[in-house]
Each structure stands twice: as C-alpha cells, then as structure tokens.
Design a protein around this motif. Structure first.
Motif, short mmCIF file in Angstrom:
data_model
loop_
_atom_site.label_atom_id
_atom_site.label_comp_id
_atom_site.label_asym_id
_atom_site.label_seq_id
_atom_site.Cartn_x
_atom_site.Cartn_y
_atom_site.Cartn_z
N UNK A 14 28.16 14.73 48.75
CA UNK A 14 29.06 15.20 47.70
C UNK A 14 29.46 14.04 46.79
N UNK A 15 29.81 12.92 47.41
CA UNK A 15 30.21 11.75 46.63
C UNK A 15 29.07 11.26 45.76
N UNK A 48 37.72 -2.50 52.24
CA UNK A 48 36.73 -1.64 51.62
C UNK A 48 36.42 -0.50 52.56
N UNK A 49 36.67 0.70 52.10
CA UNK A 49 36.33 1.86 52.90
C UNK A 49 36.99 1.86 54.28
N UNK A 58 35.00 1.84 44.38
CA UNK A 58 35.23 2.11 45.79
C UNK A 58 34.49 3.36 46.23
N UNK A 59 34.47 4.34 45.36
CA UNK A 59 33.74 5.59 45.68
C UNK A 59 32.28 5.29 45.98
N UNK A 60 31.71 4.40 45.17
CA UNK A 60 30.30 4.05 45.40
C UNK A 60 30.13 3.35 46.75
N UNK A 61 31.09 2.48 47.07
CA UNK A 61 31.03 1.81 48.37
C UNK A 61 31.13 2.81 49.52
N UNK A 62 31.95 3.80 49.30
CA UNK A 62 32.13 4.80 50.35
C UNK A 62 30.85 5.53 50.69
N UNK A 63 30.00 5.71 49.71
CA UNK A 63 28.73 6.38 49.99
C UNK A 63 27.96 5.62 51.06
N UNK A 122 43.66 2.29 42.58
CA UNK A 122 42.41 3.06 42.59
C UNK A 122 42.53 4.29 41.71
N UNK A 145 36.15 11.99 41.35
CA UNK A 145 34.99 11.61 40.55
C UNK A 145 34.48 12.82 39.77
N UNK A 146 34.44 13.95 40.45
CA UNK A 146 33.85 15.12 39.80
C UNK A 146 34.84 15.84 38.88
N UNK A 172 26.03 12.68 38.72
CA UNK A 172 26.14 13.56 37.55
C UNK A 172 27.08 12.97 36.52
N UNK A 173 27.97 12.12 36.97
CA UNK A 173 28.89 11.48 36.04
C UNK A 173 28.14 10.52 35.13
N UNK A 196 38.45 10.80 46.73
CA UNK A 196 37.66 10.10 45.72
C UNK A 196 36.55 10.99 45.19
N UNK A 197 35.89 11.68 46.09
CA UNK A 197 34.81 12.57 45.66
C UNK A 197 35.34 13.63 44.70
N UNK A 207 28.33 13.57 42.88
CA UNK A 207 29.40 13.49 41.89
C UNK A 207 29.24 12.22 41.06
N UNK A 208 28.96 11.13 41.70
CA UNK A 208 28.76 9.87 40.98
C UNK A 208 27.53 9.94 40.09
N UNK A 239 37.95 9.19 51.17
CA UNK A 239 36.68 9.44 50.49
C UNK A 239 36.60 10.85 49.93
N UNK A 270 29.83 14.75 53.17
CA UNK A 270 30.75 14.07 52.27
C UNK A 270 30.04 13.01 51.43
N UNK A 271 29.14 12.28 52.04
CA UNK A 271 28.45 11.26 51.26
C UNK A 271 27.52 11.90 50.24
N UNK A 284 36.37 4.03 41.05
CA UNK A 284 34.99 4.46 40.92
C UNK A 284 34.07 3.55 41.74
#
Lengths: 134, 134
Positions: free
Chosen positions: B122-123, B11-12, A101-106, A75, A35-36, B129-130, A31-32, B126-127, A28, B119-120, A99
């Motif tokens: 940050x993620x 997933x994750x 998966x990154x959302x899922x990670x949140x 990924x 993403x940025x 602002x994208x 991924x973070x 990042x998501x 994660x 971390x969440x 991208x």
DNA sequence: ACAACTATATGCGGTTCACATCTAGATGTC
DNA sequence: GACATCTAGATGTGAACCGCATATAGTTGT
C-alpha cells in the motif's frame, strides 16, 4: 497480571495491551494514508482500512496520538479546517521528511516481512522434522 | 537483539525501547530453538542464530526472562543440569502445551508476514502514484 | 428530548524490547 | 597471585507500542 480468564488461553501474544503483538503498524499505516490523501484523522482510519482491504483497523485514540507525535517530529503539519460545518477537524499534510520516512518504511516493512518468514519457516521445519523422528 | 550499527537515528521505529519495532520475536524464536533442540538458555541463542541464518540475534537477558515466563505458563520445564563443570546451567524442555503454541505461532507469523506485505504494498503504490502525478 | 454519528483527545495498564549491569565459575596468561 | 576473558544466568531501567475505556463537542435524525 497475566490472567486471561478460565479456559481462555493466551495465544501468540494476542490480546489487550500486547504492544508488540504486530509491531509498530500505526505509524506506517498513517503515513500510507497521508501519502495517498491528506486529510483529518478520523477519515484517515477509513483510508487505511481501504488501502489494506480491511486488514488493518487502527484504534482512533492511538491514531491521534501517533499523528500528534509525528507532528512534533516534523513529519506532518496540521491546521484546523475552517469554514466547515460539523465538529472541528484537524487537517494533516505530510512534510518532506514525512515522505522520506514513508519511503524508508517500505524497506523496513519488507525486512520485517522477511524476518517473520524466516522464523515461521524455521519453526515449521523444526516441527516437521520432529514428527518424522518419532 | 539486532545490531543496527552506529549513526542510525530514529527511523521506522528502530531504536532502544521500541518494544514493537518488529513485534514479538523472542518467544517464537525461543520456541523454534526448543523444538529443534532442548538445551540451556545461553546455547539457545546460538541455535536461534543458526536456525535463522544469523538474521535473528536475541538479547540474552531478554531470552532468560522469556524462558522463565514461559515456564510459569507451563510452556517449558527446566532443571539445573547436574554433574557438569562450568557455570550452572538450566536445561529447558518443551511441554506439550509449548509444542502446541509453537504450531500456533507458525500461523501467527504467517499472518504478520502478510500484514507487513499488505502495508508495504500500500505504501509503495501510494508513493509510486504520487510520483507520476507530479 | 433523545439517540446516534462524527471528530478529537486523554487515561490506563499490560507488554515487548534493547542496553547496561551484576554475580559466579572456569580457563588462560603474564 | 593477579588479571582478563568466556560462559551462564539474572535483574534494573526506561522507552515505546497498543487495545480498551472514557470524555467532550458539534451535528443530524426521530
């Protein structure tokens, strides 16, 4: 073996090789960072450090491993950066899957956060009520 | 430990064998259960479930392993319960060391909670602002 | 020439965990 | 009796995670 040396006590699973010490954070975190700002592995370490205010420092070797695995899984994609001086760099970009998966990670990290909270609350209250009954 | 239901692909880091999926939870969960009520392993599972409002369900096999390891480390002691009907039970009690470790775990879990939060955040940002720059 | 830094990568070993399976006593049902 | 089921403890297996060490190159500075 579990020899932490003399006078050196193991505490809360902290130590070398404790894979689960903090749970899966490298993926994660990577991924973070991606993403940025897409970029090469070595630099992603710094991005991760900055994103988390220096709280999370990933091992370089581990990061490269994770990046390659994530590429296998579709990924991220990578290509050798061209026309640059310095050591060869492998530039990584997130894919659409990445991208997602990154959302899922949140959500997953929030869940983990809550679990840690629930458990520490339980532990704390158990320790607290024990004291009073003494 | 936790039943994530069927049809849930990777997933994750969720899935079989993902040791670090959520970090080391069995040991602190066992400690929490033992602080609030000493007893035998099979029952500790229920105590853990109750303490955490059903959020944390530990695998029985894993719990026994952890209990024996903790005994080796002097965190708990055990003895076979006598004069009881039914299958043999091994009763566990926390030692002073175990109680101390439990207190350490509180801080450790809070720290883990914070890391997951950092971390969440940050993620998520990042998501977020994208999205705006698209 | 040598050290230090950037960048990628592999080796190693310890640890955690989920799932399956095994033993064995107790209890209930047909 | 045969059987299924529940309680209780325990092991086997194997995936995955992670920290530390080390290897390899190119680059830059002294």
């Amino acid at each position: 073996m579990r020899d932490y040396g003399p006078g050196h006590r193991r505490c809360c699973g902290v130590g070398r090789g404790r894979g689960g010490g903090r749970g899966a954070l490298v993926e994660p975190a990577a991924l973070a960072a991606l993403v940025s700002s897409s970029g090469h592995g070595y630099d992603l370490r710094r991005v991760i450090e900055e994103l988390t205010d220096g709280e999370i420092l990933v091992d370089a070797g581990g990061l490269y491993r994770v990046l390659r695995r994530m590429e296998e899984e579709g990924l991220v994609t990578s290509n050798w950066a061209e026309g640059e001086s310095g050591p060869q760099r492998r530039e990584y970009q997130l894919t659409e899957d990445g991208r997602e998966l990154a959302a899922h990670w949140v959500a997953h990290l929030r869940e983990r956060e809550r679990l840690a909270s629930v458990l520490s609350d339980a532990l704390e209250s158990a320790l607290g009520s024990e004291k009073t009954e003494k």
